[in-house]
Scaffold this motif. Sequence first.
Motif, mmCIF file in Angstrom:
data_model
loop_
_atom_site.group_PDB
_atom_site.id
_atom_site.type_symbol
_atom_site.label_atom_id
_atom_site.label_comp_id
_atom_site.label_asym_id
_atom_site.label_seq_id
_atom_site.Cartn_x
_atom_site.Cartn_y
_atom_site.Cartn_z
ATOM 1 N N SER A 51 48.304 -40.846 -12.046
ATOM 2 C CA SER A 51 49.215 -40.311 -11.037
ATOM 3 C C SER A 51 50.634 -40.243 -11.584
ATOM 4 C CB SER A 51 49.196 -41.189 -9.791
ATOM 5 O OG SER A 51 50.190 -40.775 -8.867
ATOM 6 N N PRO A 52 51.316 -39.112 -11.421
ATOM 7 C CA PRO A 52 52.716 -39.029 -11.853
ATOM 8 C C PRO A 52 53.592 -40.033 -11.100
ATOM 9 C CG PRO A 52 51.814 -36.845 -11.452
ATOM 10 C CD PRO A 52 50.823 -37.819 -10.915
ATOM 11 N N ILE A 53 54.673 -40.436 -11.745
ATOM 12 C CA ILE A 53 55.653 -41.368 -11.170
ATOM 13 C C ILE A 53 57.016 -40.698 -11.199
ATOM 14 C CG2 ILE A 53 56.803 -43.599 -11.413
ATOM 15 C CD1 ILE A 53 54.271 -44.590 -12.871
ATOM 16 N N GLY A 54 57.668 -40.629 -10.061
ATOM 17 C CA GLY A 54 58.969 -39.979 -9.981
ATOM 18 C C GLY A 54 60.129 -40.947 -10.123
ATOM 19 N N LEU A 55 61.088 -40.591 -10.958
ATOM 20 C CA LEU A 55 62.381 -41.271 -11.058
ATOM 21 C C LEU A 55 63.369 -40.529 -10.168
ATOM 22 C CD1 LEU A 55 64.498 -43.177 -12.537
ATOM 23 C CD2 LEU A 55 64.811 -41.252 -14.135
ATOM 24 N N GLN A 56 64.058 -41.256 -9.290
ATOM 25 C CA GLN A 56 65.094 -40.632 -8.479
ATOM 26 C C GLN A 56 66.450 -40.816 -9.156
ATOM 27 O OE1 GLN A 56 65.912 -40.057 -3.834
ATOM 28 N NE2 GLN A 56 65.855 -42.206 -4.421
ATOM 29 N N VAL A 57 67.165 -39.715 -9.315
ATOM 30 C CA VAL A 57 68.483 -39.704 -9.945
ATOM 31 C C VAL A 57 69.475 -39.214 -8.893
ATOM 32 C CG1 VAL A 57 69.872 -38.819 -11.852
ATOM 33 C CG2 VAL A 57 67.403 -39.156 -12.161
ATOM 34 N N ALA A 58 70.286 -40.115 -8.364
ATOM 35 C CA ALA A 58 71.226 -39.775 -7.303
ATOM 36 C C ALA A 58 72.656 -39.903 -7.813
ATOM 37 C CB ALA A 58 71.021 -40.680 -6.088
ATOM 38 N N ALA A 59 73.584 -39.298 -7.083
ATOM 39 C CA ALA A 59 75.006 -39.342 -7.438
ATOM 40 C C ALA A 59 75.824 -39.427 -6.155
ATOM 41 C CB ALA A 59 75.386 -38.113 -8.266
ATOM 42 N N GLN A 60 77.139 -39.400 -6.308
ATOM 43 C CA GLN A 60 78.008 -39.464 -5.142
ATOM 44 C C GLN A 60 77.998 -38.136 -4.388
ATOM 45 O OE1 GLN A 60 79.312 -42.328 -4.164
ATOM 46 N NE2 GLN A 60 78.435 -43.314 -5.980
ATOM 47 N N ARG A 61 78.372 -38.187 -3.114
ATOM 48 C CA ARG A 61 78.417 -36.968 -2.307
ATOM 49 C C ARG A 61 79.272 -35.901 -2.980
ATOM 50 N NH1 ARG A 61 80.165 -38.522 3.661
ATOM 51 N NH2 ARG A 61 81.516 -39.906 2.459
ATOM 52 N N TYR A 62 78.797 -34.677 -2.922
ATOM 53 C CA TYR A 62 79.454 -33.484 -3.470
ATOM 54 C C TYR A 62 79.407 -33.415 -4.994
ATOM 55 C CZ TYR A 62 81.267 -34.017 1.230
ATOM 56 O OH TYR A 62 81.358 -34.229 2.580
ATOM 57 N N ASP A 63 78.898 -34.460 -5.635
ATOM 58 C CA ASP A 63 78.812 -34.451 -7.107
ATOM 59 C C ASP A 63 77.394 -34.059 -7.529
ATOM 60 O OD1 ASP A 63 79.517 -34.644 -9.719
ATOM 61 O OD2 ASP A 63 79.762 -36.828 -9.750
ATOM 62 N N ASP A 64 76.955 -32.918 -7.028
ATOM 63 C CA ASP A 64 75.613 -32.424 -7.332
ATOM 64 C C ASP A 64 75.413 -32.207 -8.821
ATOM 65 O OD1 ASP A 64 74.480 -31.129 -4.399
ATOM 66 O OD2 ASP A 64 76.630 -31.433 -4.607
ATOM 67 N N LEU A 65 76.465 -31.778 -9.518
ATOM 68 C CA LEU A 65 76.321 -31.482 -10.944
ATOM 69 C C LEU A 65 76.015 -32.734 -11.753
ATOM 70 C CD1 LEU A 65 79.015 -28.753 -11.725
ATOM 71 C CD2 LEU A 65 76.612 -28.492 -11.087
ATOM 72 N N THR A 66 76.550 -33.881 -11.338
ATOM 73 C CA THR A 66 76.227 -35.116 -12.046
ATOM 74 C C THR A 66 74.773 -35.489 -11.835
ATOM 75 O OG1 THR A 66 78.478 -36.000 -12.076
ATOM 76 C CG2 THR A 66 76.696 -37.601 -12.152
ATOM 77 N N ALA A 67 74.255 -35.338 -10.608
ATOM 78 C CA ALA A 67 72.838 -35.628 -10.353
ATOM 79 C C ALA A 67 71.950 -34.735 -11.205
ATOM 80 C CB ALA A 67 72.527 -35.463 -8.874
ATOM 81 N N LEU A 68 72.237 -33.430 -11.208
ATOM 82 C CA LEU A 68 71.443 -32.506 -12.015
ATOM 83 C C LEU A 68 71.622 -32.769 -13.508
ATOM 84 C CD1 LEU A 68 72.036 -29.183 -10.047
ATOM 85 C CD2 LEU A 68 69.829 -30.343 -10.320
ATOM 86 N N GLY A 69 72.861 -33.021 -13.917
ATOM 87 C CA GLY A 69 73.133 -33.253 -15.326
ATOM 88 C C GLY A 69 72.457 -34.506 -15.848
ATOM 89 N N ALA A 70 72.477 -35.579 -15.046
ATOM 90 C CA ALA A 70 71.823 -36.822 -15.466
ATOM 91 C C ALA A 70 70.313 -36.642 -15.514
ATOM 92 C CB ALA A 70 72.203 -37.951 -14.520
#
Length: 463
Positions: free
Chosen positions: A419-438
Amino acid sequence: MGVEDLIAGYRSETFSPVDVVTDALALIDEADGTLHAMEQVYADRALASAEESAGRWRAGAPLSEVDGIPVTLKENQQVEGIPTPWGSAATVPVPATENAPLVDKLIAAGMPLLGRTVMPELGMLSSGVSSLHPIARNAWNPAWSPGGSTSGGGAAAAAGYAPINFGSDIGGSVRLPASWNGAVGFKPTFGRIPVDPPYFGRHIGPLGRSVADLARAMTVCTGPDYRDPYSLPAVEVPWTQASFEPRGARIGLVLDVGDGADVDPEVAAAVSGAAKVFEAAGAIVEIIPPYLERGEIDLIDLFWRIGHWNDYQRLPEDRRGLMLPFIAEWCRGGAGIGGEDAVRSADEQLHMARTTLAATKGYNVILSPVSPGAAFPAEWPMPSNDVNDPMSHIGFCVVYNMSGQPAVSINCGFTSTGSPIGLQVAAQRYDDLTALGAAAFYEANRPAEAVRPWPRVWETMPA
């Protein structure tokens, strides 16, 4: 092919949007008898849209960067002239009088709509179980659930129906199916993508096979809409330029949120291993201790039950019996709740938001599991299979719905059962680019054992 490869093919006239949509429809026809991911397939409409897109590419005048890229929608996205059943036979099938905001934006961008993907009963299950459709199944193993409530979108992403598959998320409904299907799922900052009907905590987000594809999807779907009072103003966001420099970054690691189900040791090990990838690149990783109190998730669940009990009572009596029994029983848990408890359950949303923002304050990125456990049997409506304990698996996800923070699910390994395992990568509000970039940084640097060839289980199923 990913979005960039498709765009390059359109530009060079190696192939056209018609070729791509034709292949996508053929794959759906081949695989969906096993996966049951599609609510409706818009074959004629998609091919007509692809023909128009091909003409624009030949003329060198595409409508957008994703003109001609096929896309699927979740069943709760209104398409004018077609009922929006929300995965339930109990809903009254009234044709929509207009498109959802997202649908209008995708059409304006020239994206062929392949169809809508299934969702479970009223979107309140983390599975593909519905009174309206056959059970949706996981592309890695049809005995497993694809998760939910963007169940069809998760299966479609893993199977490759489309590079971009939009879902909605109020407690993990994009990220959970992304996790259990080994796909990538993005819940952007609350309000980035307008949604109708609006609700505090409901986000629209894409699922696919790569971070780059989801970043491309974001280029055409944001901005305000009068139907969504929470939608954010239009701002220039360089979505396709998301990047992350791990050296010196402060990263919080959450392995126990404080409430909900215990984390499976295999999941904890995979997520901890992902944190070490960031640490080896120079990031400062710190454990964030549990910050929820026991019972907070149950209060959120009670708030949802109360609202759905009200909806249940508004249904015509002859339709109530059509509802999935599990969800009918779940709705009844909201009956007879006094005003004090009802307000307390509503207030919990803001309390959870404030607590989450305080706990994650000062971190560039926050890592955690998406789900505490692996994929579960497809026939179960919830991972617990217990109507009295339905939401114990959403603790890592729902906190960011309440706080509005952006979060990505990306595969970081597999259990011993595959079964695949998901890592959640979150960032601060409005900093969507950091979440995507990380997430993109991890995608490029994750260990080989976290990546496997995409499944094609339908090829091994008996006819």
